[in-house]
Design a protein around this motif. Structure first.
Motif, PDB file in Angstrom:
ATOM      1  N   ALA A 151       0.833  -1.207   0.000  1.00 48.44           N
ATOM      2  CA  ALA A 151       0.000   0.000   0.000  1.00 48.44           C
ATOM      3  C   ALA A 151       0.865   1.255   0.000  1.00 48.44           C
ATOM      4  N   GLY A 152       1.989   1.198   0.702  1.00 49.14           N
ATOM      5  CA  GLY A 152       2.930   2.309   0.681  1.00 49.14           C
ATOM      6  C   GLY A 152       3.554   2.498  -0.692  1.00 49.14           C
ATOM      7  N   HIS A 153       3.796   1.391  -1.395  1.00 45.27           N
ATOM      8  CA  HIS A 153       4.316   1.476  -2.758  1.00 45.27           C
ATOM      9  C   HIS A 153       3.322   2.183  -3.674  1.00 45.27           C
ATOM     10  N   ALA A 154       2.046   1.793  -3.568  1.00 41.97           N
ATOM     11  CA  ALA A 154       1.017   2.414  -4.408  1.00 41.97           C
ATOM     12  C   ALA A 154       0.892   3.905  -4.107  1.00 41.97           C
ATOM     13  N   GLU A 155       1.001   4.255  -2.832  1.00 46.51           N
ATOM     14  CA  GLU A 155       0.933   5.662  -2.436  1.00 46.51           C
ATOM     15  C   GLU A 155       2.093   6.448  -3.059  1.00 46.51           C
ATOM     16  N   ALA A 156       3.277   5.847  -3.095  1.00 47.99           N
ATOM     17  CA  ALA A 156       4.434   6.506  -3.688  1.00 47.99           C
ATOM     18  C   ALA A 156       4.245   6.694  -5.192  1.00 47.99           C
ATOM     19  N   GLN A 157       3.741   5.685  -5.860  1.00 48.09           N
ATOM     20  CA  GLN A 157       3.533   5.796  -7.306  1.00 48.09           C
ATOM     21  C   GLN A 157       2.546   6.913  -7.636  1.00 48.09           C
ATOM     22  N   GLU A 158       1.484   7.013  -6.865  1.00 47.63           N
ATOM     23  CA  GLU A 158       0.490   8.055  -7.101  1.00 47.63           C
ATOM     24  C   GLU A 158       1.082   9.442  -6.848  1.00 47.63           C
ATOM     25  N   PHE A 159       1.905   9.565  -5.831  1.00 45.48           N
ATOM     26  CA  PHE A 159       2.480  10.861  -5.485  1.00 45.48           C
ATOM     27  C   PHE A 159       3.565  11.288  -6.475  1.00 45.48           C
ATOM     28  N   PHE A 160       4.463  10.367  -6.816  1.00 46.51           N
ATOM     29  CA  PHE A 160       5.577  10.720  -7.680  1.00 46.51           C
ATOM     30  C   PHE A 160       5.230  10.656  -9.169  1.00 46.51           C
ATOM     31  N   GLY A 161       4.216   9.865  -9.527  1.00 44.89           N
ATOM     32  CA  GLY A 161       3.897   9.705 -10.937  1.00 44.89           C
ATOM     33  C   GLY A 161       4.967   8.965 -11.707  1.00 44.89           C
ATOM     34  N   ARG A 162       5.668   8.068 -11.013  1.00 42.62           N
ATOM     35  CA  ARG A 162       6.699   7.233 -11.636  1.00 42.62           C
ATOM     36  C   ARG A 162       6.366   5.768 -11.393  1.00 42.62           C
ATOM     37  N   PRO A 163       6.761   4.874 -12.314  1.00 42.94           N
ATOM     38  CA  PRO A 163       6.509   3.454 -12.088  1.00 42.94           C
ATOM     39  C   PRO A 163       7.248   2.959 -10.850  1.00 42.94           C
ATOM     40  N   VAL A 164       6.528   2.319  -9.957  1.00 47.58           N
ATOM     41  CA  VAL A 164       7.112   1.741  -8.756  1.00 47.58           C
ATOM     42  C   VAL A 164       7.142   0.223  -8.924  1.00 47.58           C
ATOM     43  N   ILE A 165       8.319  -0.355  -8.821  1.00 43.13           N
ATOM     44  CA  ILE A 165       8.521  -1.788  -9.019  1.00 43.13           C
ATOM     45  C   ILE A 165       8.714  -2.449  -7.660  1.00 43.13           C
TER      46      ILE A 165
END
Length: 279
Positions: A151-165
């Motif tokens: 869930a923290g990964h998804a939050e980071a992707q939404e905030f940064f707008g970069r693909p999170v792997i």
């Protein structure tokens, strides 16, 4: 899949901006990772001296280093990489899994508020900053399994707008991604395959087919808890095999002794938070 590219003939160091925290209050009074043993004596003065050498090295090589004031009662605050993740000038705060470190997240966010960083996000879900988020040219690589959460990964992707792997860590000794993997330059990385699940190893092979692979000995001395400016790679001095591999790739490894801070489960990268400006 990224194509395998020829190794560059020359490497270039690029000035970086780091945030660090002097280990004035460093001690080990609790155990929240396998490296911590409250029964082992800790020499705070030695920890400060070792940290000061790393701090000086960065400045000698032209990097800007800001300092956050250490807070009594937060001995792990020295591990500044855990305090936030900064990409394109945007600051994602940290939310720690363990109660012993919970107050560090707000302390770091307050520093960013007070120092001219308007794009801040106070997270809802657990992430432990650059302990588990490592930034390449294309991706944000994100560790999970011990501390940070999907869930923290998804939050980071939404905030940064970069693909999170997302990458699954399976060895408790390598509880944060930055103990098992380091970004060298662009999309070049080095990592310890044995720290990851089978599926995550396959992801890393596909995305980074020309990565530097660390052996068990260099991983065990925290050789992957390293910082690179594109030419110089600051890493624990005991990781001699990894240093040789880096030289073969055109990097200049610089060995650093942070053995006292390893008693808390951290080394070079743990002590170094990179402040990436807007592209």
């Amino acid at each position: 899949m990224n194509a395998v590219t020829p190794r560059p003939a020359e490497r270039t160091a690029r000035p970086r901006h780091y945030l660090m925290c002097r280990p004035s209050h460093f001690e080990v009074t609790y155990a929240i990772n396998p490296w911590m043993d409250p029964a082992k004596p800790v020499d705070t003065g030695l920890a400060v001296a070792q940290w000061e050498r790393l701090y000086a090295l960065y400045q000698e090589l032209g990097h800007r280093v800001d300092l956050i004031d250490p807070i009594p009662g937060l001995p792990d605050m020295v591990y500044a990489a855990n305090g936030a993740t900064v990409v394109d000038g945007k600051v994602l705060g940290a939310r720690f899994r363990n109660a012993e470190r919970a107050a560090e997240g707000p302390a770091y966010l307050e520093w960013f508020r007070a120092n001219g960083h308007p794009e801040l996000h106070d997270p809802e879900h657990v992430n432990e900053g650059e302990g588990d988020f490592l930034v390449t040219a294309e991706y944000v690589l994100a560790g999970r399994g011990f501390r940070s959460t999907p869930a923290g990964h998804a939050e980071a992707q939404e905030f940064f707008g970069r693909p999170v792997i997302g990458l699954e860590l399976i060895d408790p000794r390598y509880y944060h991604l930055d103990t098992a993997l380091a970004v060298l330059d662009g999309d070049e990385i080095m990592y310890n395959p044995e720290a990851f699940s089978a599926g995550s190893r396959e992801v890393l092979r596909r995305l980074f087919p020309d990565a530097v692979l660390a052996d068990a000995g260099d991983a065990a001395v925290f050789g992957l808890n390293a910082v690179s400016d594109g030419l110089h790679v600051f890493l624990p001095e005991a990781a001699t095999g990894l240093a040789d591999k880096l030289r073969e790739r055109g990097f200049e490894p610089i060995g650093v002794d942070l053995s006292e801070l390893l008693k808390g489960g951290g080394s070079v990268k743990c002590c170094t938070l990179e402040l990436r400006p807007r592209a």
